[in-house]
Design a protein around this motif. Structure first.
Motif, mmCIF file in Angstrom:
data_model
loop_
_atom_site.group_PDB
_atom_site.id
_atom_site.type_symbol
_atom_site.label_atom_id
_atom_site.label_comp_id
_atom_site.label_asym_id
_atom_site.label_seq_id
_atom_site.Cartn_x
_atom_site.Cartn_y
_atom_site.Cartn_z
ATOM 1 N N GLY A 144 0.806 -1.215 0.000
ATOM 2 C CA GLY A 144 0.000 0.000 0.000
ATOM 3 C C GLY A 144 0.836 1.260 0.000
ATOM 4 N N LEU A 145 1.924 1.254 0.756
ATOM 5 C CA LEU A 145 2.806 2.419 0.792
ATOM 6 C C LEU A 145 3.437 2.670 -0.564
ATOM 7 C CD1 LEU A 145 4.132 4.624 2.506
ATOM 8 C CD2 LEU A 145 5.935 2.987 3.085
ATOM 9 N N ILE A 146 3.877 1.615 -1.243
ATOM 10 C CA ILE A 146 4.474 1.765 -2.578
ATOM 11 C C ILE A 146 3.458 2.367 -3.552
ATOM 12 C CG2 ILE A 146 5.338 0.471 -4.557
ATOM 13 C CD1 ILE A 146 6.712 -1.402 -2.596
ATOM 14 N N LEU A 147 2.234 1.871 -3.522
ATOM 15 C CA LEU A 147 1.211 2.368 -4.445
ATOM 16 C C LEU A 147 0.872 3.829 -4.166
ATOM 17 C CD1 LEU A 147 -1.187 -0.716 -4.594
ATOM 18 C CD2 LEU A 147 0.460 0.022 -6.311
ATOM 19 N N VAL A 148 0.810 4.206 -2.894
ATOM 20 C CA VAL A 148 0.493 5.603 -2.547
ATOM 21 C C VAL A 148 1.617 6.530 -2.987
ATOM 22 C CG1 VAL A 148 0.126 7.195 -0.630
ATOM 23 C CG2 VAL A 148 -1.068 5.005 -0.674
ATOM 24 N N VAL A 149 2.852 6.162 -2.678
ATOM 25 C CA VAL A 149 3.993 6.995 -3.087
ATOM 26 C C VAL A 149 4.066 7.090 -4.606
ATOM 27 C CG1 VAL A 149 6.505 7.175 -3.045
ATOM 28 C CG2 VAL A 149 5.276 6.506 -0.981
ATOM 29 N N GLN A 150 3.841 5.974 -5.274
ATOM 30 C CA GLN A 150 3.875 5.974 -6.734
ATOM 31 C C GLN A 150 2.802 6.867 -7.320
ATOM 32 O OE1 GLN A 150 2.761 2.317 -8.873
ATOM 33 N NE2 GLN A 150 4.796 2.349 -9.799
ATOM 34 N N PHE A 151 1.627 6.869 -6.722
ATOM 35 C CA PHE A 151 0.531 7.700 -7.231
ATOM 36 C C PHE A 151 0.873 9.183 -7.153
ATOM 37 C CE2 PHE A 151 -3.227 10.248 -6.150
ATOM 38 C CZ PHE A 151 -3.974 10.088 -7.302
ATOM 39 N N ILE A 195 2.995 -16.444 -2.954
ATOM 40 C CA ILE A 195 3.502 -16.195 -4.306
ATOM 41 C C ILE A 195 2.448 -15.484 -5.148
ATOM 42 C CG2 ILE A 195 4.212 -17.334 -6.441
ATOM 43 C CD1 ILE A 195 5.545 -19.482 -4.703
ATOM 44 N N GLY A 196 1.204 -15.945 -5.063
ATOM 45 C CA GLY A 196 0.143 -15.322 -5.857
ATOM 46 C C GLY A 196 -0.132 -13.889 -5.446
ATOM 47 N N LEU A 197 -0.193 -13.627 -4.144
ATOM 48 C CA LEU A 197 -0.460 -12.258 -3.677
ATOM 49 C C LEU A 197 0.688 -11.320 -4.032
ATOM 50 C CD1 LEU A 197 -2.048 -13.004 -0.180
ATOM 51 C CD2 LEU A 197 -3.210 -12.219 -2.251
ATOM 52 N N SER A 198 1.927 -11.785 -3.883
ATOM 53 C CA SER A 198 3.064 -10.923 -4.241
ATOM 54 C C SER A 198 3.106 -10.669 -5.741
ATOM 55 C CB SER A 198 4.369 -11.565 -3.775
ATOM 56 O OG SER A 198 4.601 -12.797 -4.460
ATOM 57 N N ALA A 199 2.701 -11.659 -6.553
ATOM 58 C CA ALA A 199 2.669 -11.449 -8.002
ATOM 59 C C ALA A 199 1.607 -10.427 -8.384
ATOM 60 C CB ALA A 199 2.400 -12.779 -8.710
ATOM 61 N N ILE A 200 0.448 -10.473 -7.724
ATOM 62 C CA ILE A 200 -0.590 -9.466 -7.994
ATOM 63 C C ILE A 200 -0.105 -8.080 -7.601
ATOM 64 C CG2 ILE A 200 -2.904 -8.717 -7.322
ATOM 65 C CD1 ILE A 200 -3.650 -11.649 -7.023
ATOM 66 N N ALA A 201 0.563 -7.985 -6.454
ATOM 67 C CA ALA A 201 1.109 -6.696 -6.034
ATOM 68 C C ALA A 201 2.161 -6.200 -7.010
ATOM 69 C CB ALA A 201 1.692 -6.817 -4.627
ATOM 70 N N PHE A 202 2.980 -7.113 -7.513
ATOM 71 C CA PHE A 202 4.007 -6.750 -8.492
ATOM 72 C C PHE A 202 3.370 -6.227 -9.785
ATOM 73 C CE2 PHE A 202 6.833 -8.426 -11.973
ATOM 74 C CZ PHE A 202 7.787 -7.440 -11.880
ATOM 75 N N GLY A 203 2.279 -6.829 -10.209
ATOM 76 C CA GLY A 203 1.605 -6.349 -11.409
ATOM 77 C C GLY A 203 0.943 -4.999 -11.212
ATOM 78 N N MET A 204 0.475 -4.708 -10.008
ATOM 79 C CA MET A 204 -0.259 -3.462 -9.775
ATOM 80 C C MET A 204 0.612 -2.226 -9.906
ATOM 81 S SD MET A 204 -2.640 -4.650 -6.557
ATOM 82 C CE MET A 204 -3.216 -2.974 -6.246
ATOM 83 N N VAL A 205 1.914 -2.344 -9.738
ATOM 84 C CA VAL A 205 2.770 -1.154 -9.820
ATOM 85 C C VAL A 205 3.053 -0.755 -11.260
ATOM 86 C CG1 VAL A 205 3.857 -1.681 -7.614
ATOM 87 C CG2 VAL A 205 4.903 -2.503 -9.725
ATOM 88 N N HIS A 206 2.661 -1.560 -12.230
ATOM 89 C CA HIS A 206 2.861 -1.207 -13.634
ATOM 90 C C HIS A 206 1.693 -0.356 -14.114
ATOM 91 C CE1 HIS A 206 5.588 -4.596 -13.047
ATOM 92 N NE2 HIS A 206 6.258 -4.161 -14.101
#
Length: 783
Positions: A504-511, A658-669
């Motif tokens: 969540g922190l990564i997504l907020v900072v990225q936004f 693994i699945g949750l981290s992969a979804i999080a990895f995709g969301m930052v793109h």
């Protein structure tokens, strides 16, 4: 699992729920009272629509009544019936109030506010054609009348309007229709209304349509006076013809409303029984007795799940049925009411076949909602806390149900793969009678729905298998003490909540960073230094830095958290390099399939064009690889396969992590198609990180995977249609420089599968939660 025990638990839970008066009230009594009351409200609305008229003030009407050659606008203190195109109800909804004493030769009374507004408008010199003052100075009184809702619309004919109309008519007659004054020479009437008042906006639309009809009649009289055929100004008329039958039109409306209403009630009907059978039993102290019974945890979950499903389906069915009975009488009251377009608002009951399709779709959707509600309710410590979880769950599911109602959203393979949305779109097609279109996508929609149901049920079972979830103690939240506890009592690796917080922190900072950079990005598209700075900030500041800071703040063994506590062996390095080379063609093929399912939008094409231009600005290949292959590999792996995956592994199962981290990895793109492709690559990277326990191998795989794509694009994009004549024709397809031949894909699939199986056979370090979960799984299999 013994279904006899499931049946006993189901019977027990149903008996307890039927004894609860609140449950019976919400399911049976409330719909019987709610919908008739809503029906009475609709009756009042229908009566209001029929009897309420908007007040319209006409100022400057003497400009029209003193010229008998004009088509009548005002007749007997009302507007002329010829201006409503044979719709007398439209005329009745406009009430003419005082503004001029000379309106159509009559004396119309007006209240004080109306007279004040009318006098102000008549004396205003600011509406002269050559005047330069703003209209607001001379229309203050009229604006007050509109703001106070004394009138809804003010029609203002400026001084000299009628006289100049007559001059234009005479000029047309004298010139024999050769010329006429332009519209700029005529003062235009104005319509004043209050856009903040709904009634004023509706009245303005009706008045504007009426004045448009009057304008057409004036034009026709002028053309006839100048011996000009009317057809010269209007050579043809557009006649839209609706080929849909009435039943099809009704089905199109109900196909959007009925699935949404049914699923909302299915979710609501599942949540409150779920809270009672889980959190309620915790408060009553009966959950411990049930857990000590011979029934297994899985049998308890299925018994409670079937109970919640029953109440969910009954609630949705009763509400939809009672709403249909009430709606049958309500719709009869709206017959004869016209819409703003002048057409009669006709809507009949939905087709009976829709009941069959709704009932067919209710079973899997109720199972999905019941499993989600059961898992959330098991996490709650009390009934009060359980009710707090309804809003986040509703906010997560609501967009999936509302999306099919948006314009342009149709049933296709891409939309059908979206959970809940695919079911709603499939129901729409079935209710509208598009059975062939629905049959094409039955399998993907049903498959995705069943997978979601199984995952939700599995989550509910996991919640009941966790003692720390079922028997959490109530505690007061003190943010200061909680933060001190996190820093002082650091664990070796982050927990599950800290991993989610990092995402969540990564997504907020990225936004916020992207929002700040977007204001200057358009003006510096050709600036290579700005592009490099953007890449550096996006990777280091937005992704890597939050993960590193959280690792130093909340963990005691940072190297173990970031998987940097061991060096990989040479054979693992070689296997990783070979795996990256073999997976790259499969990744490109998967990305092409994603683009086929989800075609890129115009915005995406613009974004890709900007990125391609920026790629050509790099001075050499090594700089390109450093910024777009090596830097993202280091930063993204530190965050998602380092801190995030280490925290998510405490969920108890490596594949969930693994699945949750992969979804999080995709969301930052930034792009949807890129998110899906990155999530697929994230699964491979997560599995590599878990099986080897080394972040360095993940960085190596990521850098080679990205670098091969850049090399292929940079070296082969200029081939165009000359692939067959190049030295790469033996591996590349003639379809394009980014498409491999079939034999290459087969070899890549077989080789990568063999390497992944070899990794699977390697021993890996399990977390305490994973060891406990594996022991429970073995216990279930043995039982």
């Amino acid at each position: 699992m013994k279904w006899k025990n499931v049946k006993l638990i189901y019977t027990r839970e149903m008996r307890d729920q039927l004894r609860d008066r609140r449950t019976l009230f919400l399911i049976a009594v409330l719909p019987l009272l709610l919908y008739p009351l809503l029906g009475m409200s609709f009756f009042q609305v229908a009566q209001f629509l029929r009897n309420t008229a908007a007040k319209v003030m006409v100022v400057g009407g003497e400009e029209l009544t003193s010229r008998p050659w004009l088509p009548p606008l005002l007749v007997e203190n009302n507007f002329s019936p010829d201006l409503f195109q044979g719709n007398p109800l439209e005329r009745e909804r406009l009430q003419l109030v005082g503004g001029d004493e000379t309106l159509s030769g009559g004396n119309v009374s007006a209240d004080r506010a109306d007279r004040k507004a009318a006098d102000s408008l008549e004396r205003s010199p600011g509406d002269q054609v050559d005047g330069g003052r703003p209209v607001a100075e001379s229309l203050a009184a009229g604006a007050d009348a509109l703001e106070n809702s004394d009138v809804q619309v003010v029609i203002y004919f400026p001084p000299g309007f009628g006289e100049r109309l007559e001059l234009a008519r005479k000029a047309l007659i004298e010139r024999g229709g050769d010329a006429s004054p332009t519209s700029a020479e005529l003062p235009e009437p104005k319509i004043y209304y209050n856009s903040a008042d709904e009634k004023s906006r509706v009245a303005q639309l009706r008045v504007e349509r009426m004045l448009w009809n009057w304008r057409n009649k004036v034009m026709q009289m002028n053309l006839r006076a100048g011996n000009v055929p009317v057809e010269a100004a209007r050579p043809f008329e557009l006649q839209p013809q609706d080929v849909a039958e009435e039943q099809q039109r009704n089905a199109a409306v109900w196909s959007k409303l009925l699935p949404f209403i049914l699923f909302i009630w299915a979710l609501t009907g599942a949540f409150y029984p779920a809270v009672d059978v889980c959190a309620g039993e915790k408060e009553r102290g009966t959950l411990e007795t049930l857990l000590t019974s011979p029934a297994q945890r899985r049998e308890i979950v299925w018994g409670k799940l079937l109970t919640i499903m029953t109440f969910s389906m009954v609630t949705a069915t009763l509400n939809l049925g009672i709403m249909g009975i009430t709606g049958k009488f309500v719709l009869a009251q709206f017959k004869g009411i016209t819409s703003l377009s002048g057409q009669e608002a006709a809507l009949s009951m939905p087709p009976w076949v829709s009941v069959f399709w709704l009932g067919l779709a209710l079973l899997p959707v109720a199972a999905l909602f019941s499993a989600l509600c059961l898992a959330c309710a098991a996490f709650a410590r009390s009934t009060k806390e359980g009710q707090y979880y309804l809003m986040p769950l509703l906010l997560a599911i609501m967009p999936l149900m509302v999306l099919p109602m948006a314009p342009g959203i149709e049933l296709n393979l891409g939309n059908g793969l979206i959970p809940i949305t695919g079911v709603v779109l499939l129901l729409r097609a079935a209710i509208e009678g598009q059975y062939w279109e629905a049959m094409r996508f039955v399998l993907p929609v049903v498959g995705v729905t069943l997978v979601c149901c199984l995952l939700a049920i599995r989550w509910a079972e996991k919640q009941f298998n966790s003692e720390s979830v079922l028997f959490r103690e109530s505690e007061r939240l003190d943010l200061g003490r909680w933060f001190v506890h996190l820093v002082r009592d650091r664990t070796e690796t982050p927990n599950f909540a800290q991993g989610i917080f990092c995402v969540g922190l990564i997504l907020v900072v990225q936004f916020f960073v992207n929002l700040a950079l977007s204001s200057v990005a358009a003006s510096r598209e050709q600036d290579i230094f700005f592009f490099a700075q953007t890449l550096f900030i996006g990777q280091v500041v937005c992704i890597a830095m939050p993960a590193v800071l959280l690792a130093f703040l909340f963990t005691s063994r940072r190297k173990k958290t970031l998987l940097l506590d061991r060096l990989p062996s040479a054979r693992l390095v070689l296997a990783t390099v070979l795996l990256a080379v073999l997976v790259r063609p499969l990744g490109l093929e998967f990305a092409e399939a994603v683009i086929h399912v989800y075609p890129p939008s115009a915005e995406m094409a613009v974004h890709v064009g900007i990125v391609n231009k920026a790629l050509g600005l790099f001075p050499n290949l090594w700089t390109l690889l450093l910024m777009l292959a090596i830097l993202p590999a280091i930063c993204e792996e530190i965050a998602f396969r380092g801190f995030v995956l280490s925290g998510l592994r405490h969920v108890g199962h490596k594949w969930w992590a693994i699945g949750l981290s992969a979804i999080a990895f995709g969301m930052v793109h930034p792009i949807l198609q890129q998110q899906i492709a990155a999530a697929a690559a994230g699964v491979v990277l997560g599995y590599l990180a878990v099986q080897t326990g080394s972040l360095l191998l993940c960085i190596l795989f990521h850098a080679i995977y990205n670098g091969l794509g850049l090399l292929q694009y940079r070296q082969l994009a200029d081939l165009g249609d000359n692939i067959s004549e190049s030295r790469w024709s033996w591996v590349l397809s003639e379809s394009g420089p980014l498409v491999f031949q079939a034999w290459v894909l087969v070899v890549a699939l077989a080789g990568s599968g063999a390497l992944l199986w070899w990794l699977h056979c390697l021993p890996y370090q399990r977390t305490a939660e994973e060891q406990l979960q594996e022991a429970r799984d073995r216990q279930f299999v043995g039982a």
